[in-house]
Scaffold this motif. Structure first.
Motif, PDB file in Angstrom:
ATOM      1  N   ASN A 188       0.913  -1.105   0.005  1.00  0.00           N
ATOM      2  CA  ASN A 188      -0.110   0.232   0.089  1.00  0.00           C
ATOM      3  C   ASN A 188       0.885   1.383   0.228  1.00  0.00           C
ATOM      4  OD1 ASN A 188      -2.665   2.207   0.821  1.00  0.00           O
ATOM      5  ND2 ASN A 188      -1.514   1.609   2.175  1.00  0.00           N
TER       6      ASN A 188
ATOM      7  N   THR B 143       0.333   4.498   0.061  1.00  0.00           N
ATOM      8  CA  THR B 143       0.224   5.646   0.947  1.00  0.00           C
ATOM      9  C   THR B 143       1.153   5.239   2.919  1.00  0.00           C
ATOM     10  OG1 THR B 143      -2.239   4.334   1.245  1.00  0.00           O
ATOM     11  CG2 THR B 143      -2.086   6.636  -0.349  1.00  0.00           C
ATOM     12  N   GLN B 144       0.657   4.429   2.965  1.00  0.00           N
ATOM     13  CA  GLN B 144       1.046   3.838   4.244  1.00  0.00           C
ATOM     14  C   GLN B 144       2.687   3.971   4.545  1.00  0.00           C
ATOM     15  OE1 GLN B 144      -0.484   0.158   4.847  1.00  0.00           O
ATOM     16  NE2 GLN B 144       1.296  -0.903   5.616  1.00  0.00           N
TER      17      GLN B 144
ATOM     18  N   GLU C 100      -8.882   8.368   9.440  1.00  0.00           N
ATOM     19  CA  GLU C 100      -8.061   9.104  10.247  1.00  0.00           C
ATOM     20  C   GLU C 100      -8.332   8.231  11.938  1.00  0.00           C
ATOM     21  OE1 GLU C 100      -6.005  12.231   9.291  1.00  0.00           O
ATOM     22  OE2 GLU C 100      -4.210  12.047  11.241  1.00  0.00           O
TER      23      GLU C 100
ATOM     24  N   THR D 233      -2.865   7.055  17.493  1.00  0.00           N
ATOM     25  CA  THR D 233      -1.399   7.179  16.484  1.00  0.00           C
ATOM     26  C   THR D 233      -0.368   8.259  16.867  1.00  0.00           C
ATOM     27  OG1 THR D 233      -3.112   8.417  15.193  1.00  0.00           O
ATOM     28  CG2 THR D 233      -3.302   7.028  14.351  1.00  0.00           C
TER      29      THR D 233
ATOM     30  N   HIS E 148       1.774   7.402   8.393  1.00  0.00           N
ATOM     31  CA  HIS E 148       1.234   5.544   7.917  1.00  0.00           C
ATOM     32  C   HIS E 148       0.281   5.355   8.390  1.00  0.00           C
ATOM     33  CE1 HIS E 148       2.622   1.592   8.794  1.00  0.00           C
ATOM     34  NE2 HIS E 148       2.199   2.235   9.939  1.00  0.00           N
ATOM     35  N   PHE E 149       0.067   5.922   9.758  1.00  0.00           N
ATOM     36  CA  PHE E 149      -1.813   4.994  10.175  1.00  0.00           C
ATOM     37  C   PHE E 149      -2.637   5.621   9.289  1.00  0.00           C
ATOM     38  CE2 PHE E 149       0.935   3.883  13.864  1.00  0.00           C
ATOM     39  CZ  PHE E 149       0.872   2.665  13.661  1.00  0.00           C
ATOM     40  N   ARG E 150      -2.823   6.507   8.668  1.00  0.00           N
ATOM     41  CA  ARG E 150      -3.845   7.371   7.889  1.00  0.00           C
ATOM     42  C   ARG E 150      -4.040   6.439   6.629  1.00  0.00           C
ATOM     43  NH1 ARG E 150      -4.223  13.208   4.803  1.00  0.00           N
ATOM     44  NH2 ARG E 150      -2.190  11.560   3.290  1.00  0.00           N
ATOM     45  N   GLY E 151      -2.080   6.611   6.412  1.00  0.00           N
ATOM     46  CA  GLY E 151      -2.351   5.170   5.151  1.00  0.00           C
ATOM     47  C   GLY E 151      -3.677   3.812   5.447  1.00  0.00           C
ATOM     48  N   VAL E 152      -3.050   3.258   6.404  1.00  0.00           N
ATOM     49  CA  VAL E 152      -3.040   1.830   6.629  1.00  0.00           C
ATOM     50  C   VAL E 152      -4.268   2.127   7.054  1.00  0.00           C
ATOM     51  CG1 VAL E 152      -2.557  -0.105   8.599  1.00  0.00           C
ATOM     52  CG2 VAL E 152      -0.848   1.615   8.193  1.00  0.00           C
TER      53      VAL E 152
ATOM     54  N   GLN F 138      -0.592  -0.827  15.770  1.00  0.00           N
ATOM     55  CA  GLN F 138      -2.006  -0.839  14.339  1.00  0.00           C
ATOM     56  C   GLN F 138      -2.991  -1.290  14.862  1.00  0.00           C
ATOM     57  OE1 GLN F 138      -0.466  -2.108  10.059  1.00  0.00           O
ATOM     58  NE2 GLN F 138      -1.179  -4.404  10.053  1.00  0.00           N
TER      59      GLN F 138
END
Ligand code: AMP
Length: 282
Positions: free
Chosen positions: A58, A60-61, A108, A113, A124-128, A153
């Protein structure tokens, strides 16, 4: 086992399963499978009629200076490993399928986070959470499986599912280690033999800390110093963070009086590794 790379095909197949009344387990991954991934798949297989594994590095993360381009990939090997544990479907989309032109919507989680990996990997976590939400909307699983290896996560995803009322049960799966203690990770392939040996100090320090807690030590300051001095003695390893936090809220604690997540990240050569243990569980 079915291999699909488009959202349309995925939707068609899972909606057929749903109409038949079958339960579905989802295992989100970035591929390059090891026993940690296979353990998630086996848990999913045991608890559901059908297992969907997503295989998607992914973008975005990953941060701008991270390893997105060199992240290890081997679809042929992943296919046969997943088939071997009875996975029913692999969803392996290209980035453009998940993030079409003009994509501008994000999911988000805020408080959880802020610390640990969130501090060193902004965004990172927004992507996850965004990709996991999309996968949950696409598959509509009864259960979704996440490893304790990525402790923050797991807690972030659990909170997101609760806060957004996503109708899925988040199932945690224990961290799988190599025989010598190293936490399994797709990134372990980056390690040279010397780095692989040096990386063992991370799990050794965690286990030594756990022994002290089991012997009655509760003072986080002293436990942390013990771990830091072990890790600092290993010149190939640079600690990024080492935190003792409440297992649920992820707030910093001073004493081990309730379940405490001891989480760390370190650079071993150029490779960033994470590891953790929960202590003080009754
Ligand atoms: P990744 O492909 O690294 O994004 O990981 C996909 C899923 O596998 C995540 O839920 C991870 O927490 C889990 N996972 C990765 N390594 C391990 C491990 N050593 N033990 C248990 N779960 C793991």
């Amino acid at each position: 086992m079915i291999w699909v790379d488009t959202i349309a095909e995925l939707r068609k197949i899972v909606s057929g399963w749903r109409r038949e009344g079958l339960t579905i387990g989802l295992v989100p991954t970035m591929g390059y499978f090891h026993e940690g991934h296979l353990s998630l798949m086996r848990h999913a297989k045991a608890e559901n009629d059908r297992v969907v594994v997503s295989l998607f590095v992914n973008p975005t993360q990953f941060g701008p200076n991270e390893d997105l381009d060199r992240y290890p990939r081997d679809h042929a090997r992943d296919r046969s490993l997943a088939e071997g544990v009875g996975v029913d479907l692999i969803f392996a989309p290209l980035p453009g399928e998940m993030y079409p032109e003009g994509f501008q919507t994000w999911v988000e989680v805020t408080g959880l986070t802020q610390g640990l990996c969130g501090k060193s990997r902004p965004g990172h976590f927004r992507g996850v959470t965004t990709v996991v939400t999309k996968l949950m909307m696409l598959v509509g699983p009864d259960r979704a499986y996440f490893g304790e290896k990525d402790a923050q996560q797991l807690r972030v995803v659990r909170r997101m599912v609760r806060d957004l009322n996503i109708p899925v049960e988040v199932r945690p799966v224990p961290l799988v280690r190599e025989a010598d203690g190293l936490a399994m990770s797709s990134r372990n392939v980056y390690l040279s033999p010397e780095e692989r040996q040096a990386a063992l100090i991370l799990s050794k320090a965690l286990f030594a800390m756990r022994d002290r807690v089991q012997a009655g030590e509760t003072d986080v300051h002293s436990l942390r110093e013990g771990m830091e001095s072990m890790i600092k003695a290993e010149p190939l390893v640079q600690l990024e963070y080492l935190e003792f936090v409440d297992d649920e809220t992820l707030e910093i604690v001073e004493r081990v009086e309730r379940p405490v997540l001891v989480a760390l990240a370190a650079k071993v050569g150029r490779t960033r590794l994470i590891d953790n243990l929960v202590v003080g569980r009754l």
